[in-house]
Design a protein around this motif. Structure first.
Motif, mmCIF file in Angstrom:
data_model
loop_
_atom_site.group_PDB
_atom_site.id
_atom_site.type_symbol
_atom_site.label_atom_id
_atom_site.label_comp_id
_atom_site.label_asym_id
_atom_site.label_seq_id
_atom_site.Cartn_x
_atom_site.Cartn_y
_atom_site.Cartn_z
ATOM 1 N N THR A 31 1.072 -1.324 -0.087
ATOM 2 C CA THR A 31 -0.198 0.253 0.199
ATOM 3 C C THR A 31 0.742 1.566 -0.001
ATOM 4 O O THR A 31 2.124 0.746 0.722
ATOM 5 C CB THR A 31 -1.090 -0.161 1.008
ATOM 6 N N HIS A 32 0.247 2.172 -0.593
ATOM 7 C CA HIS A 32 0.787 4.126 -0.697
ATOM 8 C C HIS A 32 0.189 4.573 -0.196
ATOM 9 O O HIS A 32 -0.817 4.442 -0.548
ATOM 10 C CB HIS A 32 1.324 4.092 -1.711
ATOM 11 N N GLU A 64 1.037 9.999 -3.096
ATOM 12 C CA GLU A 64 2.410 9.835 -3.542
ATOM 13 C C GLU A 64 2.196 9.130 -4.915
ATOM 14 O O GLU A 64 2.698 9.236 -5.804
ATOM 15 C CB GLU A 64 3.215 8.425 -2.638
ATOM 16 N N ALA A 88 4.937 4.238 -6.642
ATOM 17 C CA ALA A 88 3.369 4.563 -5.569
ATOM 18 C C ALA A 88 2.687 4.486 -6.846
ATOM 19 O O ALA A 88 1.461 4.321 -7.096
ATOM 20 C CB ALA A 88 3.254 5.134 -4.979
#
Length: 367
Positions: A273-274, A278, A305
């Protein structure tokens, strides 16, 4: 209903304002029919759109489906030989989520096509974002205005990809364009775009900008006879599969049943995950540079990302379309396709094909 029996927008508007409880999906379709025939004034169109919004029509699946069907009945429909390319798909969002992310669905369309899925990308220039799908592709050399309905079948057969410019394939919607811009607020027509692909894809991932719209969109698709579609909304009210956490899915099965579940990048795709910040887009020039780095395998740290964002969205599309047995496999297929250079090759070849179409058309006009 024959044209002779249809009501003019003035009568439809009066019904909507004065007798809203009796206003039906058929009335909404008749109103749009009148607009697309050029029979309505700007004030009538503005009143119609405003009244639809105030009456909460964007939460009524039957009305949304009726408007979409009317729009498609007046669209230019390409002749596609599905026996040549198999399943025809699309990945598209309503827009309007306010996140202004990178052009994920456009990029995912190209990746999926390079992976062998026949993609019909229906879109337009930016309206609620800084950089629409058409804006990005045109900046990369695509001559989108020169793709006609007669070209779509051959382009799909040769490249597994075709972009369908909304203004080309829905010429009757031009009557509404100025009114929608002048109103300055979203109307039910803002969520019609994903339902109006003139190729009527066999499979699709449709993003909505609010979780409350998920079941409405899924039910509208069901009414229209679509099957094997997935409506998605990120937990942040994102009209794509989120890279930051959970995404809500309303999966319209072949049987017509609508299954609800959630998916997550790490759990279902094997992708980290990001934060959404981003994966934000910027302006056209920045998005163009990011796409070239992504497809050319020259990623910067700040691009990771966005790359992962593309992997989960493409991976889910490949899974929904039957090109991958699982979401995780879909993400891996997407990764390998990008790294192979096939997407960049597709981008360059399709741009050249549209440039050839432009040259042919300009030559024809000069004769």
């Amino acid at each position: 209903m024959t044209t002779a029996n249809r009501s003019h927008l003035k009568e439809i508007l009066k019904h909507l304002i004065l007798e809203p409880t009796g206003f039906t999906a058929e009335h909404a379709a008749q109103g749009l029919h009148s607009i697309m025939r050029g029979e309505a004034s700007e004030s009538q169109m503005g009143g119609f759109l405003t009244a639809l919004k105030l009456r909460g029509v964007d939460g009524n699946a039957q009305v949304i489906a009726a408007l979409a069907k009317e729009a498609l009945d007046n669209a230019l429909i390409p002749n596609i030989d599905r026996s040549k390319g198999g399943v025809v798909a699309d990945i598209v969002g309503t827009g309007g989520d306010g996140w202004n992310t990178f052009n994920i669905s456009t990029t995912s369309s190209l990746v999926a096509a390079a992976a062998g899925l026949c993609m019909t990308k229906h879109g337009s220039r930016a309206s609620s974002s800084n950089c629409g799908s058409a804006d990005l592709l045109e900046s990369l050399g695509f001559e989108l205005d020169y793709i006609s309905p007669g070209d779509v079948g051959d382009l799909l057969h040769q490249y597994k990809f075709c972009f369908l410019f909304s203004s080309t394939f829905h010429p009757s919607m031009r009557y509404l364009a100025k009114t929608r811009r002048d109103l300055g607020f979203p109307t039910p027509f803002n969520i019609l775009g994903p339902l109006m692909n003139p190729c009527v894809p066999d499979r699709a991932v449709v993003g909505v900008c609010a979780k409350s719209l998920g079941p409405v969109m899924a039910e509208a698709l069901k009414i229209l006879g679509r099957r094997n579609y997935a409506v998605v909304c990120g937990d942040e009210n994102l009209d794509e599969i989120s890279i930051a956490g959970d995404t809500h899915v309303w999966h319209l099965r072949e049987s017509g049943d609508i299954d609800y579940y959630t998916i997550n990048p790490e759990r279902d795709f094997g992708v980290p995950t990001h934060p959404l910040t981003e994966a934000a887009g910027s302006n056209l020039e920045d998005n163009q540079r990011i796409l070239k780095r992504l497809l050319g395998n020259t990623l910067q740290e700040s691009d990771i990302a966005i790359r992962d964002f593309v992997l989960v969205n493409t991976g889910f599309l490949l899974y929904i379309a039957g090109k991958a047995q699982s979401m995780k496999e879909g993400a891996e297929v997407a990764r390998h396709t990008i790294e192979s250079g096939k997407v960049l090759e597709l981008l360059e070849n399709f741009a050249q094909a549209t440039q050839a179409l432009k040259s042919q058309e300009l030559s024809r006009r000069a004769r």
